[in-house]
Design an enzyme around this catalytic site. Sequence first.
Site: not given
Ligand code: FCB
Length: 473
Positions: A169, A376
């Site tokens: 990210e 994620e």
């Molecule tokens: C993302 C991050 C991760 C976590 C999630 C909820 O943006 O990469 O580390 O904080 O959100």
Amino acid sequence: MTVQGQPDFPAEFLFGSATSAYQIEGGVREGGRTPSIWDTFAHTPGKVLAGDTGDVAVDHYHRWREDIDLMSDLGLQVYRFSVSWSRVQPTGRGPAVQQGLDFYRSLVDGLLEKNITPWLTLYHWDLPQELEDAGGWPERATAERFAEYATLVADALGDRVVHWTTLNEPWCSAFLGYASGVHAPGRTDQAASLRAAHHLNLGHGLGVQALRAALPARAKVGVSLNPAVPRAKTDSPGDVDAERRIMALANGVFEGPMLHGAYPADLISDTASITDWSFVQDGDLATAHQPLDALGVNYYSPLLVSTVEGTDEVERRDGHGASEHSPWPGADKVAFHRPTGVPITEMGWPVDPTGMEELLLRLTREAPGLPLYITENGMAAEDKVGLDGTVNDTDRIAYLHGHLGAVRDAMAQGADVRGYFLWSLLDNFEWAYGYSKRFGTVYVDFDSQERTPKASARWYADLIRSRTLPPAE
Ligand code: FCB
């Protein structure tokens, strides 16, 4: 839609879980590790809720064996973790510290012993403080340091790790770190945030080149982005323009260079009053544009946007924390709204799996042939241990059911999705929110460090075993 008699996910689809170093490890002063920007930031009063820090976190630095056993019990096939740069190269320059590399070597060997595939991220936001002191990501040299660090880790672990991710990210690193300041290093300078974005693109490209040079040919290299799914509140020209601006500022800024070798023209014009982009040197965009083996997609929620007219106050429910400084340079008139009629998580993020499907189909159109992995996805909930000792997180199960259903539906429409990593394995340090937001499928008592798999962990284990979505109830 489930096709009768067939599993929802093919046999080769990988199911795993994700974490990151600063959020779980603790052990911040052990083995020669020195502070990263997150250590400094968390220890600065007022930056993290309740003054929480990652000093101990969930003590994974000492409990990693137990954590691998948990993963194995759940049947995880793959585990995504990040390497702490300051643990393996404390000043961000020069030779590696063996003790730091040994920690990750042991972790990887422990995973392999249990047949869990390691999926390594080099950078999940924790820049060595010394590199920030030298200017951080707004400085070009940081991109060069990152490639050197990539080589050190690849030389040490390339014989046992196949899957490599450069950055996690980069949008958050650049814009939450340098524009709104809600993340480390906490700077609020929009011009610096755009320079940071460019040097993250360059660092990614140099990092991919360094990895390819150091790793065996079988290695797979990618990046994890958090593409936004902006949606105009109405079809008025102003709201449609808000959607276009966020597309450029959230997505084009990284997808442009990394996937197509160019910044979108509208990004350059939207930010013209902030920077002339003269820091982009000849050849940088070709460097950023490296062939990739995988695109990691982190998705939680879509964004509902409009354009504010005149001097009306801009509402900023973009889910990225409260700051009077916007993380959206060149979008001062874009307002962010909370939609009605959908559940809202503990983070204040709306639950809307249609955003997942839409995003996967967009990336399939824009990067044909590039395998996608959900690196994620998950939600924060107000989890409580019941009197019987269990944690019945039915809202998380509903969230996962909806989002995995959207992944399956996107695949049925041609999206080449090869795996899914649930965020997160364990409750952990949720950045500026400290320990107040629980994202784990395993509950952690932050005092005793006791781990208790929640109902969602069992549900996920069932899915991994059967490859078909169990009912949400
Ligand atoms: C993302 C991050 C991760 C976590 C999630 C909820 O943006 O990469 O580390 O904080 O959100």
